[in-house]
Design an enzyme around this catalytic site. Structure first.
Site, PDB file in Angstrom:
ATOM      1  N   ASP A  44       1.089  -1.307  -0.059  1.00 37.00           N
ATOM      2  CA  ASP A  44       0.129  -0.037  -0.209  1.00 37.00           C
ATOM      3  C   ASP A  44       1.021   1.319   0.081  1.00 37.00           C
ATOM      4  O   ASP A  44       1.504   1.492   1.112  1.00 37.00           O
ATOM      5  CB  ASP A  44      -1.163  -0.134   1.009  1.00 37.00           C
ATOM      6  CG  ASP A  44      -1.776   1.345   1.402  1.00 37.00           C
ATOM      7  OD1 ASP A  44      -2.043   2.066   0.393  1.00 37.00           O
ATOM      8  OD2 ASP A  44      -1.950   1.777   2.646  1.00 37.00           O
ATOM      9  N   ASP A 147      -6.796   3.417  -2.775  1.00 34.05           N
ATOM     10  CA  ASP A 147      -6.797   2.982  -1.319  1.00 34.05           C
ATOM     11  C   ASP A 147      -8.183   3.068  -1.139  1.00 34.05           C
ATOM     12  O   ASP A 147      -8.900   2.310  -0.332  1.00 34.05           O
ATOM     13  CB  ASP A 147      -6.176   3.901  -0.547  1.00 34.05           C
ATOM     14  CG  ASP A 147      -6.518   5.434  -0.796  1.00 34.05           C
ATOM     15  OD1 ASP A 147      -7.145   5.713  -1.657  1.00 34.05           O
ATOM     16  OD2 ASP A 147      -6.413   6.432   0.162  1.00 34.05           O
ATOM     17  N   ARG A 148      -9.024   3.931  -1.816  1.00 32.95           N
ATOM     18  CA  ARG A 148     -10.575   3.838  -1.224  1.00 32.95           C
ATOM     19  C   ARG A 148     -11.335   2.768  -1.864  1.00 32.95           C
ATOM     20  O   ARG A 148     -12.172   2.121  -1.497  1.00 32.95           O
ATOM     21  CB  ARG A 148     -11.268   5.293  -2.133  1.00 32.95           C
ATOM     22  CG  ARG A 148     -10.559   6.544  -1.338  1.00 32.95           C
ATOM     23  CD  ARG A 148     -11.057   7.766  -2.059  1.00 32.95           C
ATOM     24  NE  ARG A 148     -12.459   7.905  -1.872  1.00 32.95           N
ATOM     25  CZ  ARG A 148     -13.565   8.737  -2.395  1.00 32.95           C
ATOM     26  NH1 ARG A 148     -12.922   9.705  -3.413  1.00 32.95           N
ATOM     27  NH2 ARG A 148     -14.705   8.767  -2.064  1.00 32.95           N
ATOM     28  N   THR A 170      -2.996  10.893   5.570  1.00 24.97           N
ATOM     29  CA  THR A 170      -2.776  12.064   5.142  1.00 24.97           C
ATOM     30  C   THR A 170      -3.918  13.242   4.602  1.00 24.97           C
ATOM     31  O   THR A 170      -4.016  14.209   5.001  1.00 24.97           O
ATOM     32  CB  THR A 170      -1.721  12.337   4.040  1.00 24.97           C
ATOM     33  OG1 THR A 170      -0.796  11.258   4.413  1.00 24.97           O
ATOM     34  CG2 THR A 170      -1.246  13.502   3.508  1.00 24.97           C
TER      35      THR A 170
END
Length: 297
Positions: A44, A147-148, A170
């Site tokens: 990731d 990532d979503r 972040t």
């Protein structure tokens, strides 16, 4: 060499209480029926850290983090990963494959090359075009953060729907998945640390602080006011957005939070919010399982 290592036990310690392992395990069993045989390496790439995990089924056997550095070469990443993986007695022969999720496109190819050199497997790249188990009811799904997608895939596979995931990184990202497994969209706001750093940098008298669980609601000094504003403000925003999404969907909404700052935020929430430290890794396990057999064919 800058990194942080931490263990996640294979017995499920730290998993969100509401995650349905049995339901998600069905996807893994299908992968195994198609020839899956062991651990996968999950990567990731975030704006601040690169997280690497060894996944077996829905369990994280080990994980560690490296600081995201934009100018590293495949040679440098290969050397760094080899060193860190040795700490966990990683055996490439026991690695079935790899999957890569990235919000820093400039680093994706370098990490993918490093993973291929170490494992002999080209990592599956996360994106809207692979089998996610979701329908994307949004504009330009090709621009959706990977990532979503991983967070949403985990929610659809293991949590009651409709569901809203909250990833406190972040940037703080909210994803909404309805009962028909449609990804409806969500919200993006500056992350807690990002906001605190920005206000400190742009003001003369507000110091940099690290957020922590507040001792009381109303701050009595500058540091307490900054901390309370960040923590209670984020909690209130999370609850307010959840209430509005729930009203719009007309159904009880499951809310799942992940990210390193979530344990500081969630005690300040007045509605039920489940914490799942491994939500993104679970999503990567689901995505790999749904796509591994198709890649081999």
């Amino acid at each position: 060499l800058i990194y942080t290592c931490y263990y996640t036990t294979a017995d499920g310690t730290g998993q969100g209480a509401g995650f349905d392992n049995a339901r998600a395990a069905g996807i893994i069993r299908q992968r195994n029926a198609n020839g899956g045989r062991g651990m996968i390496l999950a990567i990731d790439i975030g704006n601040t850290n690169i997280c690497i995990g060894g996944l077996e089924g829905m369990n994280s056997l080990f994980s560690f983090r490296m600081v995201t550095r934009p100018n590293c070469t495949p040679d440098e990443y290969t050397a760094e990963l080899r060193f860190l993986l040795r700490r966990f007695q990683f055996n490439p022969d026991e690695c079935e494959g790899a999957i890569l999720c990235s919000v820093v496109p400039a680093l994706s190819n370098a990490l993918a090359e490093a993973v291929y050199r170490l494992t002999g497997h080209e990592p599956l790249r996360v994106g809207h075009a692979i089998d996610t188990g979701l329908t994307f009811a949004i504009d330009a799904p090709e621009r959706l953060g990977q990532d979503r997608i991983a967070d949403a895939a985990a929610a659809a596979a293991g949590y009651p729907l409709p569901c809203m995931t909250v990833d406190l990184g972040t940037a703080t990202t909210y994803n909404v998945i309805d009962a028909q497994r449609r990804f409806l969209g969500g919200f993006i706001v500056p992350g807690v640390l990002t906001s605190l750093r920005a206000i400190s940098a742009r003001t003369a008298q507000l110091p940099p602080i690290a957020p922590e669980a507040p001792a009381r609601l109303i701050g009595k000094n500058t540091v307490e006011c900054l901390n309370g504003g960040a923590v209670f403000g984020t909690a209130a925003m999370l609850e307010g957005l959840a209430d509005r999404v729930e009203a719009e969907l007309g159904a009880p909404l499951t809310v799942v939070a992940t990210g390193g700052l979530a344990p500081n935020i969630l005690p300040c929430c007045q509605r039920d919010v489940q914490y799942d430290a491994d939500l993104l890794f679970k999503g990567l396990a689901v995505l790999y399982a749904r796509n591994a057999g198709k890649r081999e064919k």
